[in-house]
Design an enzyme around this catalytic site. Structure first.
Site, short mmCIF file in Angstrom:
data_model
loop_
_atom_site.label_atom_id
_atom_site.label_comp_id
_atom_site.label_asym_id
_atom_site.label_seq_id
_atom_site.Cartn_x
_atom_site.Cartn_y
_atom_site.Cartn_z
N PRO A 1 0.85 -1.20 0.00
CA PRO A 1 0.00 0.00 0.00
C PRO A 1 0.88 1.24 0.00
O PRO A 1 1.80 1.35 0.81
CB PRO A 1 -0.78 -0.12 1.31
CG PRO A 1 0.08 -0.97 2.19
CD PRO A 1 0.84 -1.89 1.30
N MET A 2 0.62 2.17 -0.93
CA MET A 2 1.44 3.37 -1.04
C MET A 2 0.54 4.58 -1.28
O MET A 2 -0.20 4.62 -2.27
CB MET A 2 2.46 3.22 -2.18
CG MET A 2 3.54 2.19 -1.89
SD MET A 2 4.67 1.90 -3.28
CE MET A 2 3.68 0.80 -4.30
N CYS B 1 3.07 3.51 9.41
CA CYS B 1 3.26 4.84 8.83
C CYS B 1 3.77 5.81 9.89
O CYS B 1 3.18 5.93 10.97
CB CYS B 1 1.96 5.35 8.25
SG CYS B 1 2.11 6.98 7.48
N LYS C 1 0.35 -4.55 9.30
CA LYS C 1 1.61 -4.13 8.69
C LYS C 1 2.32 -3.22 9.68
O LYS C 1 1.77 -2.18 10.08
CB LYS C 1 1.39 -3.40 7.36
CG LYS C 1 2.69 -3.09 6.61
CD LYS C 1 2.40 -2.55 5.22
CE LYS C 1 3.68 -2.44 4.39
NZ LYS C 1 4.65 -1.46 4.92
N HIS D 1 7.89 -4.25 7.82
CA HIS D 1 8.88 -3.39 7.17
C HIS D 1 10.16 -3.48 8.00
O HIS D 1 10.16 -3.12 9.17
CB HIS D 1 8.37 -1.96 7.11
CG HIS D 1 9.23 -1.04 6.31
ND1 HIS D 1 8.72 0.02 5.60
CD2 HIS D 1 10.57 -1.00 6.10
CE1 HIS D 1 9.71 0.67 5.00
NE2 HIS D 1 10.84 0.06 5.30
N ASN E 1 9.12 -6.70 4.05
CA ASN E 1 8.94 -5.51 3.22
C ASN E 1 10.11 -4.56 3.50
O ASN E 1 10.67 -4.58 4.58
CB ASN E 1 7.59 -4.85 3.57
CG ASN E 1 7.40 -3.48 2.96
OD1 ASN E 1 7.09 -2.53 3.67
ND2 ASN E 1 7.57 -3.35 1.67
N GLY E 2 10.47 -3.76 2.50
CA GLY E 2 11.48 -2.74 2.71
C GLY E 2 12.72 -2.95 1.87
O GLY E 2 13.44 -3.93 2.07
N GLY E 3 12.96 -2.04 0.91
CA GLY E 3 14.20 -2.06 0.16
C GLY E 3 14.35 -3.21 -0.82
O GLY E 3 15.46 -3.46 -1.30
N GLY F 1 7.45 -2.49 -2.75
CA GLY F 1 6.82 -1.17 -2.73
C GLY F 1 7.20 -0.37 -3.95
O GLY F 1 6.71 -0.59 -5.06
#
Length: 331
Positions: A12-13, A95, A134, A166, A206-208, A228
């Site tokens: 989700p972005m 977030c 998340k 993340h 998640n992440g990178g 992402g």
């Protein structure tokens, strides 16, 4: 292989993964689990639900990400989301923006696992679809491995079986949301250890993560991978995801096919009074790495936002990227 929905996901972005983006991504991958932008519980309760939650059947499997910290409001919002047809409800506990903190949701909730557990329990009582979380690996000074393990233990105790993690901590003071996606170091090993410690849970990393080779490497340690920005900025990498992670016989869609397949969606959107750029802004990276990618992006960036821009603008851009399109664009 039995279908595992979280094996490969698109994150989700905010301002990116709207319904037009999701329809475009679905032309490239049939099986990846897609997520909405975060929508707050109060927005759903008091806002234009069709605008906030409307989607196409083609988007499935698709999850709704909620933001909030009021169990009653989140439960009602989750029920409304389920009514719109979403396949999963996901709670944002990652977030780090100031606006989110002021509303007492997002990453700051990692400091309140009991409240997160209450939110999860309330939503699960109202919906039949899975409710997931998340989160980050930590926040501010609450950054030890035991802090993450306790958070997961408390929330899992409320019935949550899937955690998308993340692999960066979030600094709630001193870093912007953009910096929080880049500055705190990645710690994939911590997520791997979480999975090893809680094998009964579904752990998604998640992440990178920038490509499918990296995703495949992570899958040696965890249950799923979430891409992402790479999935958004270089979307054609999604075309290999089905064959790589779900079905060895799956079709690999060409770039041209992806554009051809989204044309009906664009035509419906334009007929309903929408603007071309609402859709094609998500297509700008389709030819990333190809010889005429820059010219393709430039043409769409210059012409698609103009008043009255229509399908011909996209076909003209496609004919620049692939000369074989020229006869179609001229029709």
């Amino acid at each position: 292989m039995a279908y595992q929905p979280h094996r490969f996901c698109v994150a989700p972005m905010m301002d990116w993964t709207d319904r037009h983006c999701r329809v475009f991504h679905r032309q490239l991958t049939r099986h990846a689990l897609l997520y909405t932008e975060m929508v707050t519980g109060p927005a759903i309760l008091h806002g234009d639900r069709t605008r906030l939650l409307g989607m196409s059947d083609i988007e499935h499997p698709v999850a709704l990400q909620l933001g909030g910290s009021d169990p009653i409001a989140l439960a009602e919002a989750a029920a409304i989301g389920e009514g719109f047809g979403y396949d999963e409800i996901n709670l944002n506990v990652g977030c780090p923006s100031d606006r989110v903190q002021e509303g007492r949701f997002g990453a700051c909730l990692m400091a309140e696992p009991e409240l997160v557990a209450a939110c999860i329990a309330a939503m699960q009582d109202r919906v039949k679809v899975p409710v997931t979380v998340k989160c980050r690996i930590g926040i501010d000074e609450q950054d030890s491995e035991s802090d993450l393990q306790r958070f997961v233990e408390v929330v899992a105790g409320a019935g949550c079986r899937t955690f998308i993690v993340h692999a960066r901590k979030a600094w709630l003071q001193g870093l912007s949301p953009k910096q929080n996606r880049e500055v705190p170091p990645l710690d994939y090993a911590r997520v791997y250890r979480l999975k090893a410690a809680r094998p009964e849970l579904t752990i998604v990393i998640n992440g990178g993560i920038t490509d499918l080779d990296a995703a495949a490497a992570h899958l040696q340690h965890v249950d799923g991978v979430m891409l992402g920005r790479a999935a958004y900025q270089t979307p054609y990498i999604l075309a290999e995801a089905d064959r790589r992670f779900f079905d060895a016989s799956a079709e690999v869609v060409t770039r041209r096919q992806a554009i051809e397949r989204i044309i009906p969606h664009i035509e419906r959107h334009l007929a309903a009074g929408g603007r071309l750029n609402n859709v094609v802004r998500h297509v700008l990276g389709l030819y990333h790495g190809e010889p005429r990618a820059r010219a393709f992006r430039r043409h769409l960036s210059e012409h698609a936002p103009r008043e009255g821009a229509g399908l011909a603008t996209l076909l003209e851009a496609a004919s620049i990227a692939e000369p074989a399109w020229r006869s179609l664009a001229a029709e």
